[in-house]
Design an enzyme around this catalytic site. Sequence first.
Site, PDB file in Angstrom:
ATOM      1  N   HIS A 124      27.506 -15.466  13.672  1.00 16.77           N
ATOM      2  CA  HIS A 124      27.532 -14.524  12.545  1.00 16.77           C
ATOM      3  C   HIS A 124      27.036 -15.197  11.266  1.00 16.77           C
ATOM      4  O   HIS A 124      26.108 -14.704  10.603  1.00 16.77           O
ATOM      5  CB  HIS A 124      28.960 -14.002  12.344  1.00 16.77           C
ATOM      6  CG  HIS A 124      29.122 -13.076  11.174  1.00 16.77           C
ATOM      7  ND1 HIS A 124      29.133 -11.711  11.304  1.00 16.77           N
ATOM      8  CD2 HIS A 124      29.269 -13.327   9.832  1.00 16.77           C
ATOM      9  CE1 HIS A 124      29.280 -11.151  10.108  1.00 16.77           C
ATOM     10  NE2 HIS A 124      29.372 -12.119   9.206  1.00 16.77           N
ATOM     11  N   GLU A 125      27.652 -16.320  10.902  1.00 14.34           N
ATOM     12  CA  GLU A 125      27.250 -17.008   9.675  1.00 14.34           C
ATOM     13  C   GLU A 125      25.827 -17.558   9.811  1.00 14.34           C
ATOM     14  O   GLU A 125      25.079 -17.627   8.829  1.00 14.34           O
ATOM     15  CB  GLU A 125      28.230 -18.136   9.347  1.00 14.34           C
ATOM     16  CG  GLU A 125      29.691 -17.705   9.185  1.00 14.34           C
ATOM     17  CD  GLU A 125      29.921 -16.599   8.169  1.00 14.34           C
ATOM     18  OE1 GLU A 125      29.068 -16.422   7.262  1.00 14.34           O
ATOM     19  OE2 GLU A 125      30.937 -15.888   8.282  1.00 14.34           O
TER      20      GLU A 125
ATOM     21  N   HIS B 268      23.421 -14.951   8.663  1.00 16.14           N
ATOM     22  CA  HIS B 268      23.278 -14.976   7.196  1.00 16.14           C
ATOM     23  C   HIS B 268      22.323 -16.087   6.780  1.00 16.14           C
ATOM     24  O   HIS B 268      21.446 -15.892   5.925  1.00 16.14           O
ATOM     25  CB  HIS B 268      24.640 -15.229   6.541  1.00 16.14           C
ATOM     26  CG  HIS B 268      25.545 -14.048   6.471  1.00 16.14           C
ATOM     27  ND1 HIS B 268      25.191 -12.860   5.859  1.00 16.14           N
ATOM     28  CD2 HIS B 268      26.822 -13.857   6.914  1.00 16.14           C
ATOM     29  CE1 HIS B 268      26.203 -11.998   5.930  1.00 16.14           C
ATOM     30  NE2 HIS B 268      27.206 -12.582   6.572  1.00 16.14           N
TER      31      HIS B 268
ATOM     32  N   GLU C 230      24.516  -8.269   5.960  1.00 17.43           N
ATOM     33  CA  GLU C 230      25.390  -8.080   7.109  1.00 17.43           C
ATOM     34  C   GLU C 230      24.625  -7.499   8.305  1.00 17.43           C
ATOM     35  O   GLU C 230      25.031  -7.695   9.449  1.00 17.43           O
ATOM     36  CB  GLU C 230      26.579  -7.193   6.750  1.00 17.43           C
ATOM     37  CG  GLU C 230      27.541  -7.793   5.730  1.00 17.43           C
ATOM     38  CD  GLU C 230      28.158  -9.126   6.169  1.00 17.43           C
ATOM     39  OE1 GLU C 230      28.136  -9.433   7.381  1.00 17.43           O
ATOM     40  OE2 GLU C 230      28.647  -9.855   5.296  1.00 17.43           O
TER      41      GLU C 230
END
Length: 500
Positions: free
Chosen positions: A265-266, A269, A295
């Site tokens: 997830h990170e 980003h 997101e």
Amino acid sequence: MDLQQAREQLIQLQEKMSAYNHAMGLLSYDGETTAPRGTADNRAHALGILSEITYQLSTGKETVELLEFLDENKAALTEKEQRMVFLLLKDIRFMQKIPMDEYVAYEKLVVESQDVWYKAKNQNDFPAFEPYLEKMFEAQIRFARYAAPDADPYDYWLNEYEPGLSRQVLDSFFSQLRQRLVPLIHACGEKPLIPEDVLKGDFPEDKQEELAYWLMDVMGLNRDRVGLSTTEHPFTTSLGSHLDERITTHYHRQDVSWSMYSVIHEGGHALYDTGSNDDLAYTVLDGGVSMGIHESQSRFYENILGRSKAFIRFLFPKLKELFPEQMAAYGWEDFYRAVNRVQPSLIRTEADEVTYSLHVMIRYELEKQVMAGKLKVHDLPAAWNSMYKEYLGIDVPSDRQGVLQDSHWSFGAIGYFPSYALGSAYGAQFLAKMRETVDVDACLEKGDFAPINAWNREHIWQFGSLYTPARLLNQVLGAPFDPSYYLDYLENKCREIYGV
């Protein structure tokens, strides 16, 4: 003032602002990762001084005159320069309306609030955090009224995180999601519960860390520019520019999937930020344009790619290599079904894709009520627990697992949460468009993210904040945003796994 000199000064101004943001960002990053717990006052002191300097730099006479001159002559500027001036003036107009002493006090409050939240969460002590949270909501309401006296304070902050967003837009969006997700959750709930034993056990942190770095390499993150650390609540931050990105995770020894998916997830980003064109470095155009688009990338990598059948086939041999005893009795199909199990749960960051948006809806409804004065901060725990029972049918055993679980409110990110649901929906529509030219499944089965990253870089990442979210979406999709892509994606996955 000479136009060419003004253009040069525009770049110099942004470089100076970037340097201060780098220093302040590094202090905040340190505070959430490796800094000793008793050093918050020291950081607050430093950030107070730096924030006063940045306030004066942003709102000073020379800066305002420079930007107003450039704005008056914008017809002679490039598209990038026009966007820089617009964004800088927008921020300055906001800063000018906030008294400097209140701005500096707020920066100190953020440091203190995050430190108190960390302790309160660990000790399950909402009353300790309550006065700081009250000040945080009060500040957000007060600042919104300074900036836009005629606007609803919550609408103001929603629009700041995602330009064009409002309660009216979100009420319609969440209504569409609720109509199809609630029956889908019930339908899955009527089927036999998928075992998740494959995710549970004793997974040494050093091996989880090895997995984390391997995942970063597979995703195509440049480890010369992207660092990894640990924290209570994982996040990503850019330090000064896209040339220095930091991601974080949290290792849960009893669950191998937790850190794995927070890294993916990170990492999403970080891919977005580091994908900005290099000529945007040290300018306000460097990095993602909005939290919804941001997101869309993080949840695209985490869920649409990371929980796909094709990727799990590629991933599982690595898990067996790192955790041979823990994985001995299982195959990739067990892992695939376990990480896609639909079951209402307490923690947003651990929620499955189908129930996830209900977690976001709860936070949205609570923020909306507090910002409107219909709910007191003191009553947030009870309201939180009540909504979890109503929306997800579960009882919340403690504030640590309830209202204290997220860090966002501790640093004033009120209006941020809806971006997670919006981003999830954006990502599903991006996938449909990407599939027109990229064989996504074939790439994932080989662990080859290069074609996927190249598509995202060409269509999304390289532009940084040059375009508005609406223009970027239109440019990428060639059609209006449509949440039905997201709902179709979820229903198709549940049909394949659950037969519903």
